[in-house]
Design a protein around this motif. Structure first.
Motif, PDB file in Angstrom:
ATOM      1  N   ASN A   1      -2.641 -86.594   3.858  1.00  0.00           N
ATOM      2  CA  ASN A   1      -3.204 -87.059   5.122  1.00  0.00           C
ATOM      3  C   ASN A   1      -2.632 -86.151   6.214  1.00  0.00           C
ATOM      4  OD1 ASN A   1      -0.568 -88.200   5.772  1.00  0.00           O
ATOM      5  ND2 ASN A   1      -1.143 -89.964   4.499  1.00  0.00           N
ATOM      6  N   ARG A   2      -2.867 -86.481   7.459  1.00  0.00           N
ATOM      7  CA  ARG A   2      -2.439 -85.587   8.541  1.00  0.00           C
ATOM      8  C   ARG A   2      -0.919 -85.434   8.623  1.00  0.00           C
ATOM      9  NH1 ARG A   2      -4.577 -86.399  13.443  1.00  0.00           N
ATOM     10  NH2 ARG A   2      -6.420 -87.394  12.590  1.00  0.00           N
ATOM     11  N   ASP A   3      -0.168 -86.379   8.060  1.00  0.00           N
ATOM     12  CA  ASP A   3       1.287 -86.363   8.180  1.00  0.00           C
ATOM     13  C   ASP A   3       2.010 -85.869   6.932  1.00  0.00           C
ATOM     14  OD1 ASP A   3       1.213 -87.484  10.792  1.00  0.00           O
ATOM     15  OD2 ASP A   3       0.851 -89.462   9.902  1.00  0.00           O
ATOM     16  N   LEU A   4       1.300 -85.796   5.800  1.00  0.00           N
ATOM     17  CA  LEU A   4       1.937 -85.424   4.535  1.00  0.00           C
ATOM     18  C   LEU A   4       1.057 -84.447   3.766  1.00  0.00           C
ATOM     19  CD1 LEU A   4       3.144 -88.965   3.374  1.00  0.00           C
ATOM     20  CD2 LEU A   4       4.604 -87.118   4.232  1.00  0.00           C
ATOM     21  N   MET A   5       1.714 -83.604   2.985  1.00  0.00           N
ATOM     22  CA  MET A   5       1.011 -82.605   2.199  1.00  0.00           C
ATOM     23  C   MET A   5       1.810 -82.324   0.927  1.00  0.00           C
ATOM     24  SD  MET A   5       1.980 -79.160   4.394  1.00  0.00           S
ATOM     25  CE  MET A   5       0.958 -78.113   3.362  1.00  0.00           C
ATOM     26  N   LEU A   6       1.194 -81.587   0.001  1.00  0.00           N
ATOM     27  CA  LEU A   6       1.918 -81.069  -1.142  1.00  0.00           C
ATOM     28  C   LEU A   6       2.499 -79.717  -0.765  1.00  0.00           C
ATOM     29  CD1 LEU A   6      -0.512 -81.918  -4.090  1.00  0.00           C
ATOM     30  CD2 LEU A   6       1.459 -83.222  -3.289  1.00  0.00           C
ATOM     31  N   ARG A   7       3.785 -79.534  -1.039  1.00  0.00           N
ATOM     32  CA  ARG A   7       4.437 -78.276  -0.622  1.00  0.00           C
ATOM     33  C   ARG A   7       3.696 -77.075  -1.188  1.00  0.00           C
ATOM     34  NH1 ARG A   7       9.122 -80.337  -4.225  1.00  0.00           N
ATOM     35  NH2 ARG A   7       8.182 -80.003  -6.267  1.00  0.00           N
ATOM     36  N   THR A   8       3.636 -76.018  -0.406  1.00  0.00           N
ATOM     37  CA  THR A   8       3.026 -74.767  -0.853  1.00  0.00           C
ATOM     38  C   THR A   8       4.066 -73.772  -1.341  1.00  0.00           C
ATOM     39  OG1 THR A   8       3.075 -73.747   1.347  1.00  0.00           O
ATOM     40  CG2 THR A   8       1.141 -75.079   0.791  1.00  0.00           C
ATOM     41  N   HIS A   9       5.335 -74.083  -1.159  1.00  0.00           N
ATOM     42  CA  HIS A   9       6.412 -73.217  -1.626  1.00  0.00           C
ATOM     43  C   HIS A   9       7.708 -74.026  -1.670  1.00  0.00           C
ATOM     44  CE1 HIS A   9       6.496 -71.927   2.901  1.00  0.00           C
ATOM     45  NE2 HIS A   9       6.770 -73.200   2.729  1.00  0.00           N
ATOM     46  N   THR A  10       8.658 -73.552  -2.465  1.00  0.00           N
ATOM     47  CA  THR A  10       9.948 -74.232  -2.565  1.00  0.00           C
ATOM     48  C   THR A  10      10.751 -74.111  -1.285  1.00  0.00           C
ATOM     49  OG1 THR A  10      10.759 -72.234  -3.674  1.00  0.00           O
ATOM     50  CG2 THR A  10      10.176 -74.099  -5.075  1.00  0.00           C
ATOM     51  N   SER A  11      10.415 -73.159  -0.430  1.00  0.00           N
ATOM     52  CA  SER A  11      11.142 -72.988   0.833  1.00  0.00           C
ATOM     53  C   SER A  11      11.026 -74.212   1.733  1.00  0.00           C
ATOM     54  CB  SER A  11      10.632 -71.756   1.582  1.00  0.00           C
ATOM     55  OG  SER A  11      10.796 -70.584   0.821  1.00  0.00           O
ATOM     56  N   ALA A  12      10.065 -75.094   1.445  1.00  0.00           N
ATOM     57  CA  ALA A  12       9.926 -76.315   2.237  1.00  0.00           C
ATOM     58  C   ALA A  12      11.188 -77.177   2.205  1.00  0.00           C
ATOM     59  CB  ALA A  12       8.736 -77.130   1.724  1.00  0.00           C
ATOM     60  N   HIS A  13      12.076 -76.925   1.241  1.00  0.00           N
ATOM     61  CA  HIS A  13      13.292 -77.731   1.109  1.00  0.00           C
ATOM     62  C   HIS A  13      14.543 -76.991   1.584  1.00  0.00           C
ATOM     63  CE1 HIS A  13      10.974 -80.711  -1.097  1.00  0.00           C
ATOM     64  NE2 HIS A  13      10.450 -79.703  -1.788  1.00  0.00           N
ATOM     65  N   GLU A  14      14.362 -75.791   2.126  1.00  0.00           N
ATOM     66  CA  GLU A  14      15.529 -75.006   2.535  1.00  0.00           C
ATOM     67  C   GLU A  14      16.412 -75.756   3.525  1.00  0.00           C
ATOM     68  OE1 GLU A  14      14.954 -71.108   4.072  1.00  0.00           O
ATOM     69  OE2 GLU A  14      14.553 -70.229   2.108  1.00  0.00           O
ATOM     70  N   VAL A  15      15.818 -76.301   4.575  1.00  0.00           N
ATOM     71  CA  VAL A  15      16.609 -76.937   5.623  1.00  0.00           C
ATOM     72  C   VAL A  15      17.413 -78.101   5.057  1.00  0.00           C
ATOM     73  CG1 VAL A  15      16.504 -78.270   7.764  1.00  0.00           C
ATOM     74  CG2 VAL A  15      15.146 -76.187   7.532  1.00  0.00           C
ATOM     75  N   GLU A  16      16.773 -78.958   4.267  1.00  0.00           N
ATOM     76  CA  GLU A  16      17.487 -80.124   3.742  1.00  0.00           C
ATOM     77  C   GLU A  16      18.593 -79.723   2.776  1.00  0.00           C
ATOM     78  OE1 GLU A  16      15.051 -82.392   0.546  1.00  0.00           O
ATOM     79  OE2 GLU A  16      13.539 -81.371   1.764  1.00  0.00           O
ATOM     80  N   VAL A  17      18.377 -78.668   1.986  1.00  0.00           N
ATOM     81  CA  VAL A  17      19.418 -78.237   1.044  1.00  0.00           C
ATOM     82  C   VAL A  17      20.582 -77.605   1.793  1.00  0.00           C
ATOM     83  CG1 VAL A  17      19.951 -76.723  -0.896  1.00  0.00           C
ATOM     84  CG2 VAL A  17      17.784 -77.970  -0.860  1.00  0.00           C
ATOM     85  N   PHE A  18      20.279 -76.742   2.746  1.00  0.00           N
ATOM     86  CA  PHE A  18      21.352 -76.175   3.568  1.00  0.00           C
ATOM     87  C   PHE A  18      22.125 -77.286   4.284  1.00  0.00           C
ATOM     88  CE2 PHE A  18      18.802 -72.035   3.957  1.00  0.00           C
ATOM     89  CZ  PHE A  18      19.638 -71.347   3.083  1.00  0.00           C
ATOM     90  N   ALA A  19      21.395 -78.294   4.769  1.00  0.00           N
ATOM     91  CA  ALA A  19      22.042 -79.379   5.525  1.00  0.00           C
ATOM     92  C   ALA A  19      23.010 -80.183   4.668  1.00  0.00           C
ATOM     93  CB  ALA A  19      20.987 -80.308   6.121  1.00  0.00           C
ATOM     94  N   ARG A  20      22.805 -80.189   3.354  1.00  0.00           N
ATOM     95  CA  ARG A  20      23.719 -80.909   2.458  1.00  0.00           C
ATOM     96  C   ARG A  20      25.004 -80.139   2.220  1.00  0.00           C
ATOM     97  NH1 ARG A  20      19.069 -82.239  -1.007  1.00  0.00           N
ATOM     98  NH2 ARG A  20      19.866 -80.792  -2.576  1.00  0.00           N
ATOM     99  N   GLY A  21      25.071 -78.925   2.755  1.00  0.00           N
ATOM    100  CA  GLY A  21      26.288 -78.132   2.596  1.00  0.00           C
ATOM    101  C   GLY A  21      26.287 -77.203   1.401  1.00  0.00           C
ATOM    102  N   GLU A  22      25.132 -77.042   0.742  1.00  0.00           N
ATOM    103  CA  GLU A  22      25.058 -76.129  -0.409  1.00  0.00           C
ATOM    104  C   GLU A  22      25.211 -74.693   0.076  1.00  0.00           C
ATOM    105  OE1 GLU A  22      24.973 -77.032  -3.455  1.00  0.00           O
ATOM    106  OE2 GLU A  22      24.266 -79.114  -3.427  1.00  0.00           O
ATOM    107  N   ARG A  23      26.084 -73.957  -0.579  1.00  0.00           N
ATOM    108  CA  ARG A  23      26.339 -72.562  -0.192  1.00  0.00           C
ATOM    109  C   ARG A  23      25.746 -71.558  -1.194  1.00  0.00           C
ATOM    110  NH1 ARG A  23      28.257 -72.470   4.982  1.00  0.00           N
ATOM    111  NH2 ARG A  23      29.507 -70.583   4.614  1.00  0.00           N
ATOM    112  N   LYS A  24      25.611 -71.962  -2.441  1.00  0.00           N
ATOM    113  CA  LYS A  24      25.021 -71.108  -3.483  1.00  0.00           C
ATOM    114  C   LYS A  24      24.123 -72.012  -4.322  1.00  0.00           C
ATOM    115  CE  LYS A  24      28.191 -68.291  -5.372  1.00  0.00           C
ATOM    116  NZ  LYS A  24      29.498 -67.912  -5.982  1.00  0.00           N
ATOM    117  N   TRP A  25      22.808 -71.857  -4.184  1.00  0.00           N
ATOM    118  CA  TRP A  25      21.942 -72.815  -4.844  1.00  0.00           C
ATOM    119  C   TRP A  25      20.632 -72.205  -5.333  1.00  0.00           C
ATOM    120  CZ3 TRP A  25      17.250 -73.522  -2.341  1.00  0.00           C
ATOM    121  CH2 TRP A  25      17.203 -73.229  -0.971  1.00  0.00           C
ATOM    122  N   LEU A  26      20.069 -72.859  -6.343  1.00  0.00           N
ATOM    123  CA  LEU A  26      18.740 -72.572  -6.873  1.00  0.00           C
ATOM    124  C   LEU A  26      17.933 -73.856  -6.830  1.00  0.00           C
ATOM    125  CD1 LEU A  26      19.795 -70.665 -10.144  1.00  0.00           C
ATOM    126  CD2 LEU A  26      19.058 -69.605  -8.002  1.00  0.00           C
TER     127      LEU A  26
END
Length: 439
Positions: free
Chosen positions: A118-143
């Motif tokens: 819908n207008r507020d949600l979508m299926l991610r087009t790339h894994t980069s969509a999670h970069e901010v949340e993963v960095f925010a958790r304090g991950e320094r080296k991640w896949l």
């Protein structure tokens, strides 16, 4: 149920306005159900049942599937990185685009390119969509490995669901961080010097591929170099003894300047595989605004992203991307966990071509809309779709298109009668959904 013109104004994150949408009452068109949860539809909804059926399959998490074998190989190479899997694909447009610095008019935002719940949600087009949340958790080296979704053409190398693997490493932007990256650069340089590899490099930072203004020039250069050394080492792991036609030939890796909205400087990596250059992945130094949004101050990071199907098709000699979704034991029995083996084709079933020509509706019809309808109707019986003719009438100015649909089953012989029946349903659905006039 009567269809009506929907006049709901589309959100700003969709810049290609869709002039005609069909609005239906809730009983006829229930909410979108994904992973056991219901989501309301609106004028932006364009996800199809064929795509919904693929969500949650997680092919890359099967250790004996080619994608799982490759994912495990890459994870083992970066053994001290935290490897994450199983992240649900539902994100907001802000996560998928805005948080990564995509411009407002980027074509990826369009409903013709991406799948919107819908207008507020979508299926991610790339894994980069999670970069901010993963960095925010304090991950320094991640896949992070995950399924991603894009509306696309139909052929042997494109599929609307595929799988990516993202990797990132964060360094402190201080003397300790500089010492860490220098030490790692020395270690990786020594390893590559001992290896059978030829690297065609480009300068780490140039006027056309600049560092970010807020980055220390020396540290930015060191981090870009660390990125290249790390990925040259990965290329050795993946292709080192598999790329050459003749035994003993060195692996050849080529770096090319690139542009991505979420990194600068940015690069693409190519490998010379059995006589030709093949694009393998994209990478770069992460935009500082991404780290700032994640609340990671005084840091600098590199990141890369690669398509698992692209590399698996190369390493396993798999000729058709549809095969990754096959449940035929003649496919699955050829692969074992931890082993890269050459796929032996078992299907020699002939293709069956069918053409469809129609006048376009006044609002037009995007190629991806047609391909999605074909996929939703015929599933994986379709090998490819090709636009073979387009025409504009000189007097009426009406436009028409003619597509050739290639029906070819991966698992059994498809009779002409069976192909005719499927194609007839495609035409019926085309008329019902888009109101086209068949020529």
């Amino acid at each position: 149920m009567t269809a009506t013109v929907c006049r709901t104004r589309l959100p700003r994150h969709i810049f290609r306005t869709v002039q005609l949408r069909r609005c239906y009452s809730t009983p006829a068109h229930p909410p979108v159900t994904l992973l056991g949860k219901e989501y309301p539809r609106d004028a932006t909804t364009n996800i199809t049942s064929a795509i919904i059926d693929k969500v949650g399959r997680n092919l890359y998490m099967n250790p004996s599937h080619p994608l799982g074998i490759l994912q495990s190989l890459i994870s083992s190479h970066f053994r001290d990185f935290n490897s994450m899997t199983g992240v649900p694909p539902i994100v907001t447009p802000a996560q998928n685009f805005d948080d990564l610095g995509f411009p407002a008019d980027h074509p990826g935002r369009s409903v013709t390119d991406s799948y919107y719940i819908n207008r507020d949600l979508m299926l991610r087009t790339h894994t980069s969509a999670h970069e901010v949340e993963v960095f925010a958790r304090g991950e320094r080296k991640w896949l992070l490995s995950a399924d991603v979704y894009r509306r696309d053409e139909i052929d042997a190398s494109h599929y609307p669901v595929f799988h990516q693997m993202e990797g990132a490493r964060v360094f402190s932007a201080d003397a300790n961080g500089k010492a860490e990256v220098q030490e790692d650069n020395e270690r990786l340089s020594q390893h590559l010097a001992r290896s059978n590899i030829i690297i065609e490099d480009v300068p780490h930072i140039t006027p056309t591929n600049p560092r970010q203004d807020m980055h220390d020039p020396v540290l930015a250069e060191l981090v870009a170099h660390n990125l290249k050394l790390s990925l040259n080492s990965l290329m050795l792991t993946l292709f080192g003894d598999r790329a050459s036609v003749n035994a003993g030939e060195p692996l050849r890796v080529r770096w090319i300047e690139a542009y991505f909205p979420f990194t600068t400087p940015s690069y693409e990596v190519e490998v010379f595989f059995r006589g030709k250059w093949l694009e393998i992945l994209g990478c770069g130094v992460v935009q500082q605004q991404t780290l700032d949004r994640a609340g990671v101050p005084d840091s600098i990071s590199w990141a890369f992203g690669l398509g698992l199907e692209r590399i698996a098709m190369i390493l396993f000699s798999i000729p058709d991307i549809r095969l990754f979704w096959s449940q035929d034991p003649r496919f699955s029995s050829q692969f074992s966990a931890g082993q890269i083996s050459t796929f032996k084709p078992y299907s020699k079933y002939p293709a069956c071509y069918k053409d469809v020509s129609f006048w376009l509706p006044d609002t037009g019809l995007h190629d991806n809309d047609f391909c999605d309808l074909v996929r939703d109707t015929a599933g994986d019986l379709v090998q490819d779709v090709v636009l073979i003719d387009s025409f504009t009438h000189p007097k009426t100015n009406r436009s028409s298109k003619c597509y050739r649909v290639n029906y070819c089953s991966m698992d059994k012989s498809l009779s002409n009668e069976e192909a005719n029946a499927v194609h007839a349903q495609v035409i019926t659905n085309l008329k019902d959904k888009f109101g086209v006039e068949i020529r």
